[in-house]
Design a protein around this motif. Structure first.
Motif, short mmCIF file in Angstrom:
data_model
loop_
_atom_site.label_atom_id
_atom_site.label_comp_id
_atom_site.label_asym_id
_atom_site.label_seq_id
_atom_site.Cartn_x
_atom_site.Cartn_y
_atom_site.Cartn_z
N VAL A 614 -22.81 -5.92 6.39
CA VAL A 614 -21.64 -4.94 7.20
C VAL A 614 -20.15 -5.59 6.97
O VAL A 614 -19.20 -4.99 6.55
CB VAL A 614 -21.87 -4.63 8.56
CG1 VAL A 614 -20.85 -3.97 9.22
CG2 VAL A 614 -23.13 -3.56 8.26
N VAL A 617 -19.15 -5.81 3.69
CA VAL A 617 -18.45 -4.54 2.94
C VAL A 617 -17.37 -4.06 3.67
O VAL A 617 -16.33 -3.66 2.95
CB VAL A 617 -19.74 -3.32 3.33
CG1 VAL A 617 -19.13 -2.07 3.06
CG2 VAL A 617 -21.01 -3.56 2.55
N ALA A 621 -14.15 -3.13 1.81
CA ALA A 621 -13.32 -1.81 2.13
C ALA A 621 -11.99 -2.14 2.27
O ALA A 621 -11.12 -1.24 1.89
CB ALA A 621 -14.33 -1.12 3.08
N PHE A 624 -9.80 -2.70 -0.61
CA PHE A 624 -9.47 -1.26 -1.42
C PHE A 624 -8.63 -0.26 -0.38
O PHE A 624 -7.89 0.21 -0.84
CB PHE A 624 -10.48 -0.68 -2.12
CG PHE A 624 -10.86 -1.62 -3.11
CD1 PHE A 624 -10.35 -1.22 -4.46
CD2 PHE A 624 -12.12 -2.55 -3.12
CE1 PHE A 624 -10.88 -2.25 -5.45
CE2 PHE A 624 -12.54 -3.01 -4.21
CZ PHE A 624 -11.97 -2.89 -5.30
N GLN A 625 -9.27 -0.09 0.84
CA GLN A 625 -9.03 0.67 1.68
C GLN A 625 -7.64 0.38 2.54
O GLN A 625 -7.96 0.10 3.88
CB GLN A 625 -10.21 1.24 2.82
CG GLN A 625 -9.76 2.68 3.23
CD GLN A 625 -10.16 3.51 2.24
OE1 GLN A 625 -10.99 3.51 1.19
NE2 GLN A 625 -9.28 4.44 2.16
N GLY A 627 -4.48 1.45 2.99
CA GLY A 627 -3.78 2.28 3.50
C GLY A 627 -2.60 2.31 2.06
O GLY A 627 -1.45 3.02 2.56
N ASP A 628 -2.54 1.67 1.30
CA ASP A 628 -1.65 1.48 0.32
C ASP A 628 -1.73 2.52 -0.76
O ASP A 628 -2.67 2.55 -1.42
CB ASP A 628 -1.81 0.11 -0.33
CG ASP A 628 -0.39 -0.21 -1.38
OD1 ASP A 628 0.52 0.75 -1.25
OD2 ASP A 628 -0.27 -1.39 -1.77
N VAL A 629 -0.80 3.68 -0.63
CA VAL A 629 -0.74 4.50 -1.70
C VAL A 629 -0.82 4.13 -3.11
O VAL A 629 -1.88 4.64 -3.96
CB VAL A 629 0.19 5.69 -1.61
CG1 VAL A 629 -0.22 6.82 -2.39
CG2 VAL A 629 0.30 5.93 -0.14
N TYR A 632 -4.50 3.19 -4.03
CA TYR A 632 -5.05 4.44 -4.19
C TYR A 632 -4.98 4.91 -5.42
O TYR A 632 -6.01 5.50 -6.17
CB TYR A 632 -4.83 5.28 -2.84
CG TYR A 632 -5.38 4.88 -1.57
CD1 TYR A 632 -5.96 3.73 -1.27
CD2 TYR A 632 -5.26 5.76 -0.56
CE1 TYR A 632 -6.07 3.38 -0.21
CE2 TYR A 632 -5.49 5.58 0.54
CZ TYR A 632 -5.88 3.89 1.10
OH TYR A 632 -6.35 3.89 2.25
N ALA A 633 -3.91 5.06 -5.68
CA ALA A 633 -3.65 5.89 -7.04
C ALA A 633 -4.01 5.28 -8.28
O ALA A 633 -4.58 5.47 -9.15
CB ALA A 633 -2.06 6.02 -7.32
N VAL A 635 -6.73 3.00 -8.50
CA VAL A 635 -8.34 3.23 -8.10
C VAL A 635 -8.47 4.51 -9.06
O VAL A 635 -9.42 4.58 -9.83
CB VAL A 635 -8.85 3.02 -6.93
CG1 VAL A 635 -10.17 3.34 -7.02
CG2 VAL A 635 -8.61 1.66 -6.39
N THR A 636 -7.57 5.62 -8.55
CA THR A 636 -8.08 6.78 -8.94
C THR A 636 -7.73 6.75 -10.63
O THR A 636 -8.64 7.24 -11.30
CB THR A 636 -7.06 7.92 -8.44
OG1 THR A 636 -7.28 7.67 -7.08
CG2 THR A 636 -7.43 9.28 -8.82
N GLY A 639 -10.65 5.17 -12.26
CA GLY A 639 -11.89 6.11 -12.40
C GLY A 639 -11.63 7.09 -13.35
O GLY A 639 -12.54 7.49 -14.35
#
Lengths: 653, 492
Positions: A614, A617, A621, A624-625, A627-629, A632-633, A635-636, A639
């Motif tokens: 945990v 993980v 997490a 990646f997570q 909070g930085d936009v 996020y973009a 990673v998107t 994808g």
């Protein structure tokens, strides 16, 4: 005939349960009682109307309430089937249920949890009616589990008492064993026939192997619910619940569900003659076993509990020899006199301020004459003394057992096995059990009601209020009157009583056992033997527990058979045996498992390991997570790239 | 192109919702200038939502027919999705009423925005033209962005909404890029023309690139991994009633459109099925795995929403084979409805707790749920029911939904996927039941928890959701029949 009112029968008590359970705390007591009682009474009235209007040619009412679920080829409707068997049982459940409701008004009035009690009781009636009226195995199973639930709730009704909560738990666990069998039986049948409805199962051709497995599995369920060897141990402990509950659930209705199920599945059981023989054997053994234990119990409710186990054994002998009508007839008569006995014991306990020990009663007939009289009538009925109902229904079972002496239906084919002596054995065991039954029931009566008062000082035994004695009288009357359904057919042929005769009444309902039904025979020799046995039991009880010296009766009994009585009194050490055989090994096994798995593998590897996982993980997490936009973009976008790439790769030929 | 006014009847739910939004906006003008009483707006909005629900259910029996020369369609599938959306909106309005009242935050835009977004969702489910899809998508999305930022106090809502907006625009751009490719390949934006191009065998790389881009655009909306990054932050930051509506409504509409594009636009699933399967594996794995370490219930529910997107993708993947396609579509609709009811109920409970936490200045941590059963037994029971349903344990809606989805996957020869789904959902028990453990078994840390006033209307909505969850779990027959009738359009 298709009708649209059958669902009302279970629905009304269910609505009553909902109102009592949800609003009961705030309703005035009188309203609560009115709701609980009237819903059951209305159910009874609907059942009675339906019963009287059953068409003569095809005496069946049927209703498909709704499509319950369809999963693949399994298509289950919530349907109700009201024929002569389920109709009669509906009347018993709602009728006896109503009387016990009335009695409970007097019995539970001062308990602070009365509203909970009435909610459970109504819920029980609804569940029991679902069990009885369901037109398929799944609906029956719903009722089966529903009554089980109410039973546990009511056994543990005074849940703050550790011992009573334990009794509820015991009933729960033991019944689970049976329920697994029941479920497997349903699956086997569905797998073999593609249906779970009684109508289709009643005509489906089954191979011997399938029928035997299914019948055996379902019977395991019946063993649990109807407290047969070896799973009977929960029922005596179930007496921890309030006494009216013992009368309704643990004597008159729920515990007979197994017998009802076997009778309802008569086609299946006659297709599996081996299992049917097993049913009869288990019944006979249980009847004897429990009756023997019953001779040496001192708690009045435990005596009645073992007597219930024993009587259920009789019913299983009845259905087990293929005489489904005899088994179910005893079910009906037993419901009346056993409910009467239990309510009588409740009145005694009530009048003695909670005393349940037979050694500390005595002479109560002077203080509570009505209870004593009704108790005596029911005792006559259960001990099989001519001419009250129990005599006929019990003797019918024994006669059928003897008469199927060749066990014709065990002949599976030419040269198949014959158990020629099985019928005789069953008859002998049953008759001996009847003797013991008469003995211990009269012992119970003498100890409680005759002789001198030996009760606790300072307690003034008193008769119960009218609201509690009137159900006693009605049940006693029913115990007597129900003899008409048991009169032998030759006696009533041609007269109006013929229609009331249970064998005639349920004539086309059950599958005839393989090898043909037993031919007519003269009931007289059997009756004479049974009569002698009934009185012999009374005589034995009188010898040992005659009113004048009842208190020392147990000592005389012990002097006669010291070791036997010790074994009876200790209930053959079955609880201890199970403790030794199952509970303790399970404990040590569990402890070992705990050491190996819990302490090392689970705690070491999984708990600490998973904690680390945990954490890992979470760290991942967080990476990646965060909070930085932009991230996020990114990673998107990656994808999307992967998706387009994969699509193109796959689509290029 | 001829405009046939009769076609407007086909989009009646969306029209009703849009009309409701306009009524609310207009009525703002006539309010008292100082301290106007806006409580009526929740009930007006709920009434329009109910009307939309009624309209979509009433249209259910109508035969499927194209509208506006093939730009949209009126069929059972769209009506069921519209019904789910309207029901979600209805329940959310009731939850939001007491939530906003208790925070003294009832302002004019809220319900109008919610109605607009719902109207976009309904249209989205009906659209069969890439341009119409895009417009409806933006109607829905813009309204939802604004709703996320609705509580202007505090940094988090604004930040969440901003992130959502940026990333959502990014996803819209990707979708538009795909639409452009599709137009380039087939010369039309109609899904039917696209399908004809695919069928004719003259499909080029362009077509498949467009499929990937369009799928990516909606994978973002349904929160499939790796397009899920926005979900935890946005779910966490938005007001709880909005989050519940988003999770139920946006998911339903986006999945409906994804299915519509893939099945109606790209036909036989040989090509896209494998990719959806891969997305489903990834989404179920990551969603469940990342939910485990969460201590905040809202964030846990966000990851759970990702995990549920994975299960829904299983149903979409099962639609890739033609034989059980209608069954799989029925499973999808049933799942959407069951998830919607459960998640709205769960977020309604969160809304009540969240408001208390806001009053007491506590953070949103599992420990603040400890001992809930002592103070609020009904709330605790409802929350446990929703958690059990999310975990997929009988006798709840979640169980029946998972059962039907996995069964359709098995019928579509996706046995490993179904097994993987079952395993991950067992893992899900861990974090769902942890909430139940805190609610029932962990004693409250401090005795003087803040007593907020009762949120009566939220309680009503919670009771309604709990009833639906139990109903769908115990007597799924009628719901399943409804879902199957809606899914029948894919039976061809």
């Amino acid at each position: 005939m298709e009708v649209s009112w059958l669902h009302l029968i279970p629905l009304l008590p269910l609505a009553g349960a909902a109102v009592c359970g949800l609003l009961g705390k705030w309703l005035p007591k009188a309203w609560l009682y009115a709701i609980a009682l009237v819903t059951v009474l209305l159910s009874f009235c609907i059942g009675l109307t339906g019963f009287l209007r059953l068409p003569e040619e095809v005496p069946i009412f049927h209703e498909v309430a709704f499509n319950w679920f369809s999963a693949g080829s399994l298509h289950v409707d919530m349907g109700f089937l009201f024929d002569r068997l389920s109709g009669a049982l509906t009347l018993v459940v709602t009728g006896v249920g109503f009387l016990i409701h009335v009695y409970s008004v007097g019995y539970m009035d001062e308990d602070p949890g009365y509203w909970r009690y009435f909610a459970y009781l109504n819920l029980f009636i609804a569940a029991m009616l679902t069990l009885v009226l369901g037109d398929n195995l799944v609906a029956m199973f719903v009722g089966w589990e529903g009554v089980g639930l109410c039973s546990y709730l009511l056994i543990g009704f005074w849940y703050t008492d550790e011992e009573k909560a334990y009794a509820g738990r015991k009933a729960f666990v033991v019944n689970r064993i049976g329920d697994v069998g029941f479920l497997i039986g349903i699956f086997v049948l569905f797998n073999a026939t593609g249906s779970v409805s009684f109508a289709q199962l009643g005509v489906a051709p089954l191979t011997l192997a399938t029928a035997s497995i299914a019948a055996l599995c379902l019977f395991i369920g019946a063993i649990g619910k109807s407290a047969q060897l070896p799973l009977y141990v929960w029922l005596p402990d179930a007496m921890a619940g309030p006494t009216p509950v013992s009368a309704l659930i643990h004597a008159a209705t729920m515990v007979t569900a197994g017998v009802y199920m076997v009778a309802r599945m008569s086609h299946l059981y006659t297709s599996a003659p081996g299992v049917l023989a097993l049913v009869a054997l288990v019944g006979a053994l249980t009847a004897l076993w429990a009756a023997l234990i019953g001779t040496a119990q001192n708690d009045i409710k435990r005596v009645l509990a073992y007597s219930t186990v024993s009587q259920l054994g009789f019913m299983f002998i009845g259905v087990g020899v293929g005489a489904f009508f005899a088994g179910t007839m005893h079910l009906v008569t037993h419901a009346f006199f056993k409910a009467c006995l239990f309510l009588g014991s409740g009145a005694v306990i009530h009048g003695l301020a909670g005393e349940q020990d037979l050694r500390r009663m005595g002479g109560l007939r002077k203080y509570m004459p009505q209870t004593a009289w009704t108790f005596a009538v029911a005792t006559v009925a259960i001990s099989g003394i001519f001419p009250i109902s129990g005599f006929f229904s019990k003797d019918e079972i024994l006669a059928q057992a003897l008469h199927t002496k060749a066990y014709d239906f065990l002949t599976l084919g030419p040269g198949g096995p014959h158990l020629t002596s099985l019928g005789t054995i069953l008859y002998l065991v049953g008759s001996f059990t009847a003797l013991i039954t008469s003995f211990y029931m009269w012992r119970c009566y003498f100890l409680a009601f005759e002789g001198e008062y030996r009760g606790p000082e300072g307690v003034h035994p008193h008769e119960s209020p009218g609201i509690m004695t009137s159900p006693l009288w009605i049940l006693a009357a029913l115990s007597v009157l129900s003899l008409v359904i048991g009169l032998p057919e030759p006696w009533v042929r041609g007269s109006f009583l013929e229609h009331l005769n249970w064998e005639h009444f349920t004539g086309r309902l059950f599958s005839p056992p393989r090898g043909g039904p037993p031919a007519g025979f003269s009931p007289w020799p059997g009756y004479l033997v049974a009569l002698a046995i009934g009185w012999a039991g009374f005589g034995l009880a009188w010898l040992l527990y005659a009113p004048a010296r009842a208190a020392s009766g147990d000592d005389r009994f012990a002097a006669l058979f010291p070791r036997l009585r010790n074994a009876f009194a200790n209930k053959f050490w079955v609880d201890e045996f199970y403790d030794w055989l199952v509970v303790r090994p399970l404990w040590s096994f569990a402890r070992g498992l705990w050491r190996i798995f819990d302490a090392t593998i689970i705690d070491g590897l999984f708990i600490n390991g998973s904690a680390q996982l945990v954490a890992w993980v979470a760290a991942l997490a967080r990476r990646f997570q965060n909070g930085d936009v932009q991230r996020y973009a990114a990673v998107t976008a990656l994808g999307v790239l992967a998706l387009v790439y994969a699509f193109l790769l796959r689509s290029s030929p | 192109m001829n405009f046939n006014p009769g076609d407007l009847y086909g989009v009646l739910p969306a029209l009703l919702l849009a009309a409701g939004a306009l009524v609310l906006l207009t009525s703002e003008v006539f309010l008292r200038p100082v301290e106007p009483d806006r409580r009526y707006q929740a009930w007006v909005a709920a009434a329009f939502a109910f009307a939309g629900l009624w309209a979509s259910l009433a249209q259910l029996g109508d035969p499927a027919q194209p509208l506006f020369a093939g730009a949209a369609v009126s069929d059972g599938f769209a009506h069921i999705v519209a019904a789910v959306v309207c029901a979600a909106l209805f329940l959310s309005c009731i939850v939001a009423f007491s939530y906003l009242e208790s925070l003294r935050a009832t302002r004019g835009e809220f319900y109008a925005l919610a109605l607009f977004s719902a109207s976009g969702m309904c249209l989205l489910a009906q659209a069969t033209d890439l341009v119409v899809i895009f417009i409806s998508l933006e109607v829905m999305s813009l309204a939802v962005y604004a709703l996320c930022a609705y509580l202007r106090r505090g940094k988090r809502p604004a930040e969440a909404a901003f992130k959502y907006f940026i990333l959502g625009s990014f996803a819209s751009a990707i979708f538009l890029y795909g639409a452009a490719f599709a137009f380039g390949a087939s010369g039309s934006t109609r899904l039917a023309d696209l399908a004809a191009t695919v069928r004719s065998g003259s499909a080029t790389t362009l077509v498949y690139a467009s499929a990937a881009l369009l799928a990516a655009g909606f994978a973002f909306k349904v929160a499939a991994v790796p397009f899920h990054m926005w979900v935890p932050d946005v779910y966490d930051g938005a007001p709880a009633p909005v989050t519940g509506f988003m999770a139920a409504g946006v998911k339903a509409a986006a999945f409906a459109t994804l299915v519509r594009i893939l099945v109606s636009g790209y036909g036989e699933g040989g090509r896209w099925r494998g990719l959806i399967v891969a997305l489903a594996y990834l989404t179920m794995l990551v969603g469940n795995l990342l939910a485990v370490p969460q201590r905040s219930v809202k964030r846990m529910l966000a990851y759970s929403s990702i995990a549920h997107a994975g299960y829904l993708l299983v149903a979409v993947a099962a639609m890739g084979t033609s034989a059980p396609r209608a069954d799989a579509a029925g499973a999808l609709l049933f799942y959407l409805a069951s998830y919607g009811a459960t998640v709205i109920g769960a977020f309604a409970v969160v809304a009540i707790i969240e408001r208390k936490l806001a009053l007491s200045g506590l953070g949103d941590d599992l420990s603040s749920w400890a001992g809930l059963s002592e103070k609020h037994p009904a709330l605790a029971a409802a929350m446990s029911l929703f958690m059990i349903s999310l975990a997929g344990v009988p006798p709840t809606a979640g169980f029946m939904a998972k059962l039907t989805v996995f069964r359709s996957a098995i019928e579509a020869d996706l046995v490993p996927l179904a097994i993987f789904g079952v395993i991950t959902s067992v893992a899900g028990l861990y974090y769902y039941l942890r909430v139940v453990v805190y609610v029932y078994m962990v004693p409250e840390a401090k005795a003087d928890a803040v007593q907020g006033g009762r949120l009566l209307s939220a309680g009503l909505a919670i009771a309604g959701c709990a009833l639906i969850v139990l109903w769908m779990g115990v007597l799924p027959g009628s719901f399943a029949a409804l879902a199957q009738s809606g899914a029948a359009v894919f039976g061809r």
